[in-house]
Design a protein around this motif. Sequence first.
Motif, PDB file in Angstrom:
ATOM      1  N   SER A  17      47.468  34.575  44.741  1.00 43.60           N
ATOM      2  CA  SER A  17      48.155  34.775  43.461  1.00 43.60           C
ATOM      3  C   SER A  17      49.226  35.832  43.646  1.00 43.60           C
ATOM      4  N   GLY A  18      50.337  35.636  42.968  1.00 43.72           N
ATOM      5  CA  GLY A  18      51.433  36.599  43.049  1.00 43.72           C
ATOM      6  C   GLY A  18      52.383  36.365  44.203  1.00 43.72           C
TER       7      GLY A  18
ATOM      8  N   TYR B 238      46.940  41.775  52.310  1.00 47.99           N
ATOM      9  CA  TYR B 238      46.388  41.144  51.107  1.00 47.99           C
ATOM     10  C   TYR B 238      44.941  40.698  51.295  1.00 47.99           C
TER      11      TYR B 238
ATOM     12  N   GLN C 297      50.620  40.914  40.570  1.00 48.78           N
ATOM     13  CA  GLN C 297      49.868  41.539  41.668  1.00 48.78           C
ATOM     14  C   GLN C 297      49.608  40.502  42.746  1.00 48.78           C
ATOM     15  N   MET C 298      49.963  40.822  43.970  1.00 53.17           N
ATOM     16  CA  MET C 298      49.773  39.903  45.073  1.00 53.17           C
ATOM     17  C   MET C 298      48.385  40.099  45.665  1.00 53.17           C
ATOM     18  N   GLN C 299      47.611  39.035  45.706  1.00 54.77           N
ATOM     19  CA  GLN C 299      46.260  39.148  46.229  1.00 54.77           C
ATOM     20  C   GLN C 299      45.740  37.804  46.691  1.00 54.77           C
TER      21      GLN C 299
END
Length: 126
Positions: free
Chosen positions: A25-26, A115, A1-3
């Motif tokens: 992250s991601g 994001y 998961q991109m965040q």
Amino acid sequence: QMQLVESGGGLVQPGGSLRLSCAASGFTLDYRAIGWFRQAPGKEREGVSCISSSDGSTHYAESVKGRFTISRDNAKNTVYLQMNSLKPADTAVYYCAADWTCGSYLDPYYQGFDYWGKGTLVTVSS
């Protein structure tokens, strides 16, 4: 998961300092411009600062120029916002977000930043 995840907020007295972190992250921040934004109670969200990916150039809103410093550590996949000489008017929830350039970070109607994190609360009060 991109965040993106913000941290480092808190309660500080006027004139004090805080350092906010924006960790990804991601995905990697290497090729993304990262902007810091804030939203005070009852006010619209505003752009505070931005750091580009291409040359690392930094940009600041007039209200924070000379007091805030944005930086990035690509090895840690993190962007920082060092805030000095804090004022009660700096009280807000601070967010970071990613885009390809810093060109529109001050435009309140621009929707290119992605994001968005959940924010971190900064309270400046005696």
